[in-house]
Design an enzyme around this catalytic site. Structure first.
Site, PDB file in Angstrom:
ATOM      1  CG  HIS A 168      -1.822   1.182   1.255  1.00  9.57           C
ATOM      2  ND1 HIS A 168      -3.137   1.105   0.842  1.00  9.57           N
ATOM      3  CD2 HIS A 168      -1.619   2.473   1.607  1.00  9.57           C
ATOM      4  CE1 HIS A 168      -3.691   2.298   0.953  1.00  9.57           C
ATOM      5  NE2 HIS A 168      -2.789   3.143   1.413  1.00  9.57           N
ATOM      6  CB  CYS A 169       2.172   3.300  -2.556  1.00 13.80           C
ATOM      7  SG  CYS A 169       3.402   4.597  -2.765  1.00 13.80           S
ATOM      8  N   PRO A 170       1.326   5.116   0.381  1.00 11.48           N
ATOM      9  CG  PRO A 170       2.401   5.827   2.313  1.00 11.48           C
ATOM     10  CD  PRO A 170       2.320   4.700   1.367  1.00 11.48           C
ATOM     11  N   GLY A 215      -1.486   7.154  -2.669  1.00 12.85           N
ATOM     12  CA  GLY A 215      -2.817   7.114  -2.075  1.00 12.85           C
ATOM     13  C   GLY A 215      -3.640   5.915  -2.492  1.00 12.85           C
TER      14      GLY A 215
END
Lengths: 173, 385
Positions: free
Chosen positions: B168-170, B173
């Site tokens: 999951h890549c912040p 997003g």
């Protein structure tokens, strides 16, 4: 045009009306008994393939060969869609050079094959499964995880409502 | 019984999807809930490029070549396109099991476990499959009520199972999974190139200008340069490093998730069963493979009927499955059964009046209105990411 055309159109219409009536009859007289779920076959990796093992619940409802043919044909379609070869490379590289904007106006090969699959399932339902009181749901509606086959009980023959024969839907909760 | 008057309120399926995603543009855009870091990414990229176009490009276009800003613009658009594609696409979310399917799996598990003495824990829910002579364990997801396909994983932030889950890549997003991994990789690659490009030409610009104007004077004339160099310097280390890491993963056909967990690290003779043992083939599969469609059908229509429960129970015996499943408590408390929410209205009125009527059934027993993007009858192709 003329009488020949009129006869042809009439034939098409009555044929379709007959097919709809068959499904109507099914819905009217049948109620859902149970569903069986054909699972994915992961032995070749993450490619979308379904198991061709014949489920016991369908034993009395449909011939093994017909069922296997359906699943094998579906597997063939999915294999064609996910084939990594010249065409997919071309599509991928071309799309990359346009920053994938081309996908906004173009249908990908996978989507084209999905349409074919949808038509095939509809045809199979009309010709083979509905007359036997079965119904295949397109795997894409189940996240391509399972092929859901609904088994309808003919109310006329069973004499009881669906709740007694159903094992899945309406068991007491 | 008279014909039922029902009020049809049309909602799209994305409104009823479980999970912690946010949707925009009526279901066309799908992102995670926390978008703050994504806005920061956008700000940094657009801000730095704007400074570059404002301060460096006029000078460089005149003194070196006009191709420099042109190439920068092209690269900038490519970076933005890849970023937006990564952020806005469905990463490959697996829809949760319908109650029927969940129940079927539960029954299978119970049958496989046999009788567990009370007080004892039942065995963990694992299915073993053999892929290319390797035993792979498929774990059961208690949230989604499914056995996860190989390489899928449940993202805690988005609360979805994602196929070929990478991470999951912040910064974008969103989750990075099967459907948007190539866009993510191209984003990091192009961003590395853009950062190196801007950094290089910043230095070139400062050097060239300093020759005629002096170093301090140059910095006074183009203050943006200092900011750009700072941003690019720190970005370089992280983004170029990330690109290098993902290039390594692509060549070996691995995911970040598998790498972190050490799934195919070589211990106990386990090898990656998905790798083609050929870096070119691996690369081609990951980057140039077929583009998988989204199975979520976010923009499909759900026709909701505000009919009374009395009608539902009367119709239960006539309508296959749909209403019976709807009125019983689903296994997953919050889950709707979107595909089964369309009872064929025609059947109700038909049963209510006379059996002789032949209603106009439009289509086969598809239990919902078919996805607009997949049918020939759709007026225009709906483009979803």
């Amino acid at each position: 045009m003329g009488r020949g055309w009129v006869r042809c159109r009439w034939g098409w219409m009555t044929d379709h009306i007959q097919k709809f009536h068959n499904l109507q009859e099914l819905r009217r007289s049948a109620s859902l008994a149970t569903k069986v779920f054909i699972q994915r076959d992961y032995s070749d990796g993450t490619v979308c393939q379904f198991q061709t093992k014949f489920p016991a619940e369908l034993d009395s409802r449909i011939e093994r060969q017909l069922f296997e043919d359906t699943v094998k044909t579906l597997n063939g379609f999915y294999a064609e869609a996910e084939k990594i070869g010249g065409q997919s490379y071309l599509e991928g590289c071309l799309a990359c050079t346009t920053a994938y904007i081309i996908f906004l106006c173009m249908e990908t090969r996978y989507e084209k094959v999905l349409k074919k699959i949808s038509r095939y399932i509809q045809e199979q339902n009309e010709k083979i499964y509905a007359p036997r009181g079965l119904l295949i749901t397109d795997p894409i509606e189940r996240g391509m995880r399972v092929i859901e086959i609904s088994i309808f009980e003919d109310r006329g023959s069973s004499g009881s409502t669906s709740s007694s024969s159903s094992t899945s839907s309406s068991s007491g909760r | 019984m008279s014909a039922v008057m029902v009020a049809k309120k049309v909602t799209r399926k994305w409104e009823k999807l479980p999970g912690k995603n946010t949707f925009c543009c009526d279901g066309r855009v799908m992102m995670a809930r926390q978008k703050g870091v994504f806005y920061l990414t956008l700000f940094l990229i657009i801000g730095t490029c704007s400074l570059f176009f404002a301060f460096e490009c006029p000078y460089l276009a005149v003194h070196l070549s006009p191709a420099i800003p042109v190439f920068a613009i092209v690269l900038f658009f490519f970076v933005m396109a890849m970023l937006l594609r990564t952020s806005f696409s469905d990463p490959g979310v697996l829809p949760r099991a319908q109650p029927d399917e969940a129940m079927y799996i539960e029954m299978e598990i119970e049958a496989a476990n046999g009788n567990v003495p009370s007080g004892q824990r039942p065995p963990p829910r694992i299915r073993n499959v053999q892929i290319n002579n390797q035993i792979v364990k498929l774990k059961y997801c208690y949230t989604c009520k499914i056995f996860r396909p190989p390489r899928a994983s449940h993202c805690g932030i988005c609360d979805n199972c994602v196929e070929r889950f990478d991470h999951h890549c912040p910064w974008v997003g969103n989750c990075v999974g099967k459907r948007n991994y190539r866009y993510f990789y191209l984003f990091t690659l192009s961003l590395s190139l853009l950062t190196i490009y801007i950094f290089t030409f910043d230095i070139v610009h400062v050097v060239l200008r300093s020759v005629s104007d002096g170093f301090v004077q140059t910095l006074k004339e183009t203050p943006g340069t200092v900011l750009e160099v700072l941003v690019c310097f720190f970005t370089l280390w992280s983004v170029v490093g990330l690109t290098g890491f993902h290039t390594y993963l692509v060549l070996l056909n691995q995911t970040t998730n598998e790498d972190i967990k050490g799934s195919w690290s070589g211990k106990n003779r386990v090898q990656n069963p998905y790798s083609h043992r050929n870096i070119v083939k691996n690369c081609c599969e990951v980057l140039c493979g077929p583009v998988y469609p989204s199975v979520l059908d976010r923009r499909g229509l759900m026709a909701e009927l505000s009919s009374s429960p009395v009608m539902i129970s009367n119709a239960k015996n006539y309508i296959p499955d749909l209403q019976t499943t709807k009125t019983t408590a689903p296994l997953i408390p919050n889950e709707q059964t979107p595909e089964e929410a369309k009872p064929p209205l025609q059947y109700r009125t038909e049963e209510a009046t006379e059996p002789k009527q032949s209603p106009t059934v439009q289509e086969l027993p598809a239990v919902d209105i078919p996805p607009a993007s997949l049918t020939d009858t759709a007026p225009a192709k709906e483009q979803v990411f």
